[in-house]
Scaffold this motif. Sequence first.
Motif, PDB file in Angstrom:
ATOM      1  N   ALA A 169     -15.344  -3.251  23.213  1.00  0.00           N
ATOM      2  CA  ALA A 169     -14.411  -4.105  23.955  1.00  0.00           C
ATOM      3  C   ALA A 169     -14.418  -5.532  23.417  1.00  0.00           C
ATOM      4  CB  ALA A 169     -14.764  -4.091  25.438  1.00  0.00           C
ATOM      5  N   PRO A 208      -8.018   1.827  29.615  1.00  0.00           N
ATOM      6  CA  PRO A 208      -8.579   0.782  30.478  1.00  0.00           C
ATOM      7  C   PRO A 208      -7.922   0.796  31.852  1.00  0.00           C
ATOM      8  CG  PRO A 208      -7.137  -0.180  28.807  1.00  0.00           C
ATOM      9  CD  PRO A 208      -7.269   1.270  28.466  1.00  0.00           C
ATOM     10  N   VAL A 239     -17.898  -2.754  33.472  1.00  0.00           N
ATOM     11  CA  VAL A 239     -18.007  -1.380  32.996  1.00  0.00           C
ATOM     12  C   VAL A 239     -18.186  -0.488  34.218  1.00  0.00           C
ATOM     13  CG1 VAL A 239     -19.359   0.231  31.597  1.00  0.00           C
ATOM     14  CG2 VAL A 239     -19.094  -2.153  30.856  1.00  0.00           C
ATOM     15  N   PHE A 255     -15.614  -9.636  29.044  1.00  0.00           N
ATOM     16  CA  PHE A 255     -16.220  -9.276  30.328  1.00  0.00           C
ATOM     17  C   PHE A 255     -16.296 -10.464  31.287  1.00  0.00           C
ATOM     18  CE2 PHE A 255     -17.472  -5.941  27.476  1.00  0.00           C
ATOM     19  CZ  PHE A 255     -17.267  -4.816  28.258  1.00  0.00           C
ATOM     20  N   TYR A 274     -13.541   0.861  31.114  1.00  0.00           N
ATOM     21  CA  TYR A 274     -13.412  -0.600  31.148  1.00  0.00           C
ATOM     22  C   TYR A 274     -12.427  -0.954  32.250  1.00  0.00           C
ATOM     23  CZ  TYR A 274     -12.180  -5.310  29.442  1.00  0.00           C
ATOM     24  OH  TYR A 274     -11.947  -6.658  29.322  1.00  0.00           O
ATOM     25  N   THR A 315     -10.675  -4.194  34.324  1.00  0.00           N
ATOM     26  CA  THR A 315     -10.453  -5.633  34.197  1.00  0.00           C
ATOM     27  C   THR A 315      -9.471  -6.148  35.238  1.00  0.00           C
ATOM     28  OG1 THR A 315      -9.647  -7.383  32.724  1.00  0.00           O
ATOM     29  CG2 THR A 315      -8.665  -5.191  32.453  1.00  0.00           C
TER      30      THR A 315
END
Length: 441
Positions: A15, A71, A29, A24, A39, A41
Amino acid sequence: MIHFDDGVRTLVETAIRVIGPDAFKEARVFRDAFGRLGYCTQNPLSEEKAAELQAALADALGNWAYDEGTPVGPDSFAFDRLWEAPSRWEVIDSQAEGAEPIYVDLADRRIVGQDWVVVPERATDARPRRLVFWSVKGGGGRTTALSVLAASLAAESLNVLVIDADLEAPGLGSMLLEEHLVPKFGLLDYLAESGLVAWEDPDFAACVATSELTHKVGSRGLIDVVPAIGTATLAAPENMIAKLSRAFLEKPSEDGDPITVRDQLRAFVDRMAQRRQYDAVLIDARAGLSEFSASTLLGLSASVMVFGVDQRQTFQDLSFLFAHLSRLEQDAAERAEDWRRQIHFVESKSDKGRDGADFRNSLHEMLAQTFYEADEEGANFTFSLTDEEAPHMAARIHFDSSYTKFDPIADISVLKSDVYRAAYSEFLDRANAILLGRKES
């Protein structure tokens, strides 16, 4: 080939390579119940960047990639569930020379064992105080020590509630209750029926009995015992394993949300502790790192006594627990009233001819590597080897052959203070300090 222990590092490095060093900053995670990694976000990725990351994660992780590496962003149906899931910190040591470690928020989704990833309940000053007895291995004298402590408190005219939460190897009930006193139900029955049967006062009353042993040694206090199993299970032993398989399950609530095993156990202990005016509640936990151990160790607002013998395997196995606990996420308010300070250690079967330094030294070395904070500015949980207030300054129980086959029903003398004080005095002083606020001698 990627293995379980390689997965988080591989995802993090991938990533960062695709998104950059802030990958991050507002992301985490997650690991699903099968071990697959993804992942998640808060910042939506462009279609181009999302596709690039998906391809990179699928290639790097292979079968360990969740949803082929796709993701999860704010628009995903799974986002809220994953973003709000309990998490712990994962520290990724950078391969680059001189680079700082990378701290990543890891949400560890599980089929069982979800209680392991929730920040422990802090012990309170509310009465009666609770003390959990736990060991990483069986055979260390944990249950015997609990029985001796209960007897010593009763000898001071104090009332004690003891609960056998060692469902897979129950023993406390048969130690302290003569056969004719064993109640109909035990903790196992409550947990097996929770979610389907709403227990009422008569049901709770039918899972506790008062031991007669302390009266035989002249004590005026009471020891009320909740066994793991009662006469209902003893009369139908073929149902024991069937009950066990259901006792460790989350149960549905009226609104459909799951009731964790931790919450079920907490509700039971709260209810039983209100039966009479107790001065202490002592809980015998299952040895080892099973899912149910998390409920007793972390979920009862109790202090915990961790028992161990001076063997290399003890410290290795304890390191698994404390390395995990050190990663549980805490906010500033939680750190201010640090739950880590409610963990206490006991060296059992200690050699009378030695001072316990070997055990303390090994314990300090293990905790310094896994649980204590580094000695740097801002740290509030760091201890030197000689710090008298440190958790690794374990209380000792000396080896005494009189207690190797502990059976107070057959030999009541083992519950007499002039017999048990020789081996248990240091442990009893520590336990009294925790439960009653007394100074240790």
